[in-house]
Design a protein around this motif. Sequence first.
Motif, PDB file in Angstrom:
ATOM      1  N   ARG A 205       0.863  -1.185   0.000  1.00  0.00           N
ATOM      2  CA  ARG A 205       0.000   0.000   0.000  1.00  0.00           C
ATOM      3  C   ARG A 205       0.899   1.235   0.000  1.00  0.00           C
ATOM      4  O   ARG A 205       1.708   1.412   0.913  1.00  0.00           O
ATOM      5  CB  ARG A 205      -0.916   0.020   1.226  1.00  0.00           C
ATOM      6  N   TYR A 206       0.767   2.063  -1.018  1.00  0.00           N
ATOM      7  CA  TYR A 206       1.569   3.274  -1.151  1.00  0.00           C
ATOM      8  C   TYR A 206       0.748   4.480  -0.694  1.00  0.00           C
ATOM      9  O   TYR A 206      -0.246   4.842  -1.332  1.00  0.00           O
ATOM     10  CB  TYR A 206       2.031   3.474  -2.593  1.00  0.00           C
ATOM     11  N   ARG A 207       1.176   5.090   0.405  1.00  0.00           N
ATOM     12  CA  ARG A 207       0.510   6.303   0.898  1.00  0.00           C
ATOM     13  C   ARG A 207       1.069   7.515   0.169  1.00  0.00           C
ATOM     14  O   ARG A 207       2.279   7.683   0.043  1.00  0.00           O
ATOM     15  CB  ARG A 207       0.711   6.436   2.402  1.00  0.00           C
ATOM     16  N   LEU A 208       0.170   8.371  -0.302  1.00  0.00           N
ATOM     17  CA  LEU A 208       0.541   9.476  -1.183  1.00  0.00           C
ATOM     18  C   LEU A 208       0.327  10.842  -0.536  1.00  0.00           C
ATOM     19  O   LEU A 208       0.187  11.846  -1.222  1.00  0.00           O
ATOM     20  CB  LEU A 208      -0.282   9.384  -2.482  1.00  0.00           C
ATOM     21  N   GLY A 209       0.336  10.895   0.775  1.00  0.00           N
ATOM     22  CA  GLY A 209       0.026  12.143   1.456  1.00  0.00           C
ATOM     23  C   GLY A 209       1.184  13.111   1.580  1.00  0.00           C
ATOM     24  O   GLY A 209       0.966  14.298   1.828  1.00  0.00           O
ATOM     25  N   GLY A 210       2.433  12.664   1.429  1.00  0.00           N
ATOM     26  CA  GLY A 210       3.584  13.539   1.609  1.00  0.00           C
ATOM     27  C   GLY A 210       4.317  13.797   0.313  1.00  0.00           C
ATOM     28  O   GLY A 210       3.793  13.593  -0.784  1.00  0.00           O
ATOM     29  N   GLU A 211       5.574  14.225   0.448  1.00  0.00           N
ATOM     30  CA  GLU A 211       6.388  14.498  -0.727  1.00  0.00           C
ATOM     31  C   GLU A 211       7.020  13.228  -1.288  1.00  0.00           C
ATOM     32  O   GLU A 211       7.424  13.196  -2.451  1.00  0.00           O
ATOM     33  CB  GLU A 211       7.489  15.507  -0.381  1.00  0.00           C
ATOM     34  N   ALA A 212       7.137  12.188  -0.463  1.00  0.00           N
ATOM     35  CA  ALA A 212       7.697  10.911  -0.895  1.00  0.00           C
ATOM     36  C   ALA A 212       6.728   9.792  -0.553  1.00  0.00           C
ATOM     37  O   ALA A 212       5.976   9.870   0.422  1.00  0.00           O
ATOM     38  CB  ALA A 212       9.049  10.655  -0.225  1.00  0.00           C
ATOM     39  N   VAL A 213       6.738   8.758  -1.373  1.00  0.00           N
ATOM     40  CA  VAL A 213       5.864   7.618  -1.160  1.00  0.00           C
ATOM     41  C   VAL A 213       6.205   6.937   0.162  1.00  0.00           C
ATOM     42  O   VAL A 213       7.375   6.703   0.475  1.00  0.00           O
ATOM     43  CB  VAL A 213       6.017   6.610  -2.319  1.00  0.00           C
ATOM     44  N   GLN A 214       5.175   6.611   0.930  1.00  0.00           N
ATOM     45  CA  GLN A 214       5.333   5.818   2.139  1.00  0.00           C
ATOM     46  C   GLN A 214       4.710   4.451   1.885  1.00  0.00           C
ATOM     47  O   GLN A 214       3.515   4.350   1.601  1.00  0.00           O
ATOM     48  CB  GLN A 214       4.668   6.495   3.338  1.00  0.00           C
ATOM     49  N   ALA A 215       5.523   3.404   1.942  1.00  0.00           N
ATOM     50  CA  ALA A 215       5.081   2.066   1.545  1.00  0.00           C
ATOM     51  C   ALA A 215       4.891   1.172   2.755  1.00  0.00           C
ATOM     52  O   ALA A 215       5.737   1.121   3.650  1.00  0.00           O
ATOM     53  CB  ALA A 215       6.095   1.447   0.586  1.00  0.00           C
ATOM     54  N   ASP A 216       3.776   0.457   2.760  1.00  0.00           N
ATOM     55  CA  ASP A 216       3.482  -0.525   3.804  1.00  0.00           C
ATOM     56  C   ASP A 216       3.164  -1.861   3.146  1.00  0.00           C
ATOM     57  O   ASP A 216       2.233  -1.951   2.337  1.00  0.00           O
ATOM     58  CB  ASP A 216       2.277  -0.091   4.648  1.00  0.00           C
ATOM     59  N   THR A 217       3.928  -2.885   3.472  1.00  0.00           N
ATOM     60  CA  THR A 217       3.643  -4.218   2.958  1.00  0.00           C
ATOM     61  C   THR A 217       2.484  -4.806   3.757  1.00  0.00           C
ATOM     62  O   THR A 217       2.583  -4.989   4.964  1.00  0.00           O
ATOM     63  CB  THR A 217       4.876  -5.122   3.067  1.00  0.00           C
ATOM     64  N   VAL A 218       1.380  -5.094   3.070  1.00  0.00           N
ATOM     65  CA  VAL A 218       0.187  -5.595   3.756  1.00  0.00           C
ATOM     66  C   VAL A 218      -0.008  -7.097   3.555  1.00  0.00           C
ATOM     67  O   VAL A 218      -0.712  -7.737   4.338  1.00  0.00           O
ATOM     68  CB  VAL A 218      -1.069  -4.826   3.296  1.00  0.00           C
ATOM     69  N   VAL A 219       0.592  -7.663   2.516  1.00  0.00           N
ATOM     70  CA  VAL A 219       0.504  -9.100   2.256  1.00  0.00           C
ATOM     71  C   VAL A 219       1.856  -9.570   1.738  1.00  0.00           C
ATOM     72  O   VAL A 219       2.496  -8.876   0.936  1.00  0.00           O
ATOM     73  CB  VAL A 219      -0.597  -9.421   1.215  1.00  0.00           C
ATOM     74  N   ARG A 220       2.284 -10.722   2.190  1.00  0.00           N
ATOM     75  CA  ARG A 220       3.489 -11.367   1.666  1.00  0.00           C
ATOM     76  C   ARG A 220       3.066 -12.638   0.941  1.00  0.00           C
ATOM     77  O   ARG A 220       2.950 -13.701   1.531  1.00  0.00           O
ATOM     78  CB  ARG A 220       4.488 -11.648   2.787  1.00  0.00           C
ATOM     79  N   GLY A 221       2.801 -12.477  -0.334  1.00  0.00           N
ATOM     80  CA  GLY A 221       2.304 -13.589  -1.127  1.00  0.00           C
ATOM     81  C   GLY A 221       3.380 -14.622  -1.415  1.00  0.00           C
ATOM     82  O   GLY A 221       4.576 -14.322  -1.421  1.00  0.00           O
ATOM     83  N   TRP A 222       2.925 -15.850  -1.681  1.00  0.00           N
ATOM     84  CA  TRP A 222       3.842 -16.946  -1.973  1.00  0.00           C
ATOM     85  C   TRP A 222       4.427 -16.769  -3.365  1.00  0.00           C
ATOM     86  O   TRP A 222       3.723 -16.422  -4.326  1.00  0.00           O
ATOM     87  CB  TRP A 222       3.102 -18.273  -1.890  1.00  0.00           C
ATOM     88  N   LEU A 223       5.729 -16.987  -3.505  1.00  0.00           N
ATOM     89  CA  LEU A 223       6.406 -16.953  -4.792  1.00  0.00           C
ATOM     90  C   LEU A 223       6.846 -18.364  -5.157  1.00  0.00           C
ATOM     91  O   LEU A 223       7.636 -18.966  -4.428  1.00  0.00           O
ATOM     92  CB  LEU A 223       7.623 -16.031  -4.746  1.00  0.00           C
ATOM     93  N   PRO A 224       6.339 -18.937  -6.261  1.00  0.00           N
ATOM     94  CA  PRO A 224       6.774 -20.287  -6.647  1.00  0.00           C
ATOM     95  C   PRO A 224       8.281 -20.337  -6.858  1.00  0.00           C
ATOM     96  O   PRO A 224       8.880 -19.365  -7.332  1.00  0.00           O
ATOM     97  CB  PRO A 224       6.027 -20.526  -7.973  1.00  0.00           C
ATOM     98  N   PRO A 225       8.912 -21.428  -6.503  1.00  0.00           N
ATOM     99  CA  PRO A 225      10.368 -21.548  -6.710  1.00  0.00           C
ATOM    100  C   PRO A 225      10.718 -21.365  -8.183  1.00  0.00           C
ATOM    101  O   PRO A 225      10.006 -21.836  -9.065  1.00  0.00           O
ATOM    102  CB  PRO A 225      10.675 -22.978  -6.235  1.00  0.00           C
ATOM    103  N   ARG A 226      11.802 -20.665  -8.424  1.00  0.00           N
ATOM    104  CA  ARG A 226      12.267 -20.414  -9.785  1.00  0.00           C
ATOM    105  C   ARG A 226      13.477 -21.292 -10.079  1.00  0.00           C
ATOM    106  O   ARG A 226      14.215 -21.700  -9.176  1.00  0.00           O
ATOM    107  CB  ARG A 226      12.641 -18.943  -9.954  1.00  0.00           C
ATOM    108  N   ALA A 227      13.705 -21.560 -11.360  1.00  0.00           N
ATOM    109  CA  ALA A 227      14.855 -22.365 -11.766  1.00  0.00           C
ATOM    110  C   ALA A 227      16.145 -21.643 -11.432  1.00  0.00           C
ATOM    111  O   ALA A 227      16.262 -20.433 -11.651  1.00  0.00           O
ATOM    112  CB  ALA A 227      14.787 -22.661 -13.263  1.00  0.00           C
ATOM    113  N   GLU A 228      17.119 -22.365 -10.875  1.00  0.00           N
ATOM    114  CA  GLU A 228      18.388 -21.765 -10.493  1.00  0.00           C
ATOM    115  C   GLU A 228      19.410 -21.891 -11.619  1.00  0.00           C
ATOM    116  O   GLU A 228      19.421 -22.866 -12.365  1.00  0.00           O
ATOM    117  CB  GLU A 228      18.937 -22.434  -9.226  1.00  0.00           C
ATOM    118  N   GLY A 229      20.254 -20.883 -11.725  1.00  0.00           N
ATOM    119  CA  GLY A 229      21.367 -20.933 -12.659  1.00  0.00           C
ATOM    120  C   GLY A 229      20.970 -20.846 -14.111  1.00  0.00           C
ATOM    121  O   GLY A 229      21.728 -21.211 -15.000  1.00  0.00           O
ATOM    122  N   GLN A 230      19.750 -20.375 -14.387  1.00  0.00           N
ATOM    123  CA  GLN A 230      19.320 -20.274 -15.769  1.00  0.00           C
ATOM    124  C   GLN A 230      19.553 -18.860 -16.261  1.00  0.00           C
ATOM    125  O   GLN A 230      19.016 -17.903 -15.721  1.00  0.00           O
ATOM    126  CB  GLN A 230      17.836 -20.624 -15.902  1.00  0.00           C
TER     127      GLN A 230
END
Length: 454
Positions: A205-230
Amino acid sequence: MNPARLNAIIPTAVALTLVATALPAQEVIELPGRDQRIDPDFEEVFRIGVLDGESWEMFGNVVKVAFDARGNLHVFDRAPDLRVLVFDASGAFVREFGTSGEGPGEFNLPMSYAVLRDGTTVVGDMGHRAYQIFDASGQFVRMVRSNPATTETGPGAARSTTSVTGAIQPDPRGGAVYSASSGMSINLGAGQSPRESPSIRPITRYRLGGEAVQADTVVRGWLPPRAEGQDLLSGDMVTAGGQRVDISGMLSGLSTPSTFEPRLLMAVLPDGGLVYSDSSAYALKITPPGAGGIARTITRPLEPEPVTEGIEEEYRELREARRAEGRGNPGGGGVRMVEFRTSSSGGGGNPTQSAPASMSFSLADPPFYHEIPVLRSLFTTWEGRIWVTRQGDDLMGDGPIDVVTAAGEYVGTYRTGATEMPDAFGPDGLAAFIELDDFDVASVVVRRLPAEVR
């Protein structure tokens, strides 16, 4: 969906069971497996966009449409430069704003777009490295600079230095937008060492109230494993001074999604909570405003299809056929060139004082994921219904559209081809569809949805 796409995949079922077990406070609701058909009884409200007419009714390339709380429709059109056109709830033209340039309020590589409910327009501008804010009358208000220090950090995280490039969705409560990560990570700064590949995909969630973006991570979704060394990427960069630099080493830390890999799908609910899907299973995860955990998971007993050698070959043939038809590179894969150009290194300099800088790289075929996800897209209405597109029989095509509620009630299913997914939902059941005629002339059709699917 054909019977083969309903085969049970034990690993997916086990993974879903483990998620539910790890979160004991979470409610799991399983909807029926048999579709209950509903028909698209939509009332057309107005239609805009013509082949020949006034400049405001001739569209070039409509990249986004969105509604505000008054029912005004905002059309983001590249013709070829970005302009924003506003129409009222009856389809009457109200205003147009937006011009290209490097000054405040001028667009310099706009990449993402959103309209808040009060009519505020937010444009993520890569050239300015900022979100540009316009009020409900289309007047420029200010820039909110992207701040890489506020993005997701920590073990397994993907730190983005260009957060304004990702697709954004407005927070109904105002003052912020949401963005879902792809899980990609890259370093382009001189002397930077490659970061380890991320293991999560955050929703921020990016808060836009100031001069710079304030970011809050609200969900940490699962990332499928990626191929290594490719080694998927190779390329070079030409600096503003004309020096060519090999950036293959810098790109070595970048992992790209596999073909058929489940995307992180996300939509915002009317109270500011989220619904998202981060796996190949039929699992819609509901979070309360501010997140802090999953409140509910909505499932259906529809399972992903295993990817066989035959499916891989079928996909390659479909991909090549679409390329031959001039339909781009659907679904990823295949060696292709990507090039970026900028008139100045800082996004705000004088283009007459420096030569253009550019970066190009080639992207090879990614590997195949082991199964085809059940879900392809995910949207929410202003009243809180959840619309989800399922995988179709065509490997590159959309299938049926389910409509459910955030409370876990099943409303019904539009059969494949009965309706397209709306490109934007609005108040009072309004829905906008971007359409192309036989001459690729764009128009936008606004329809009103029945009460049960709003």
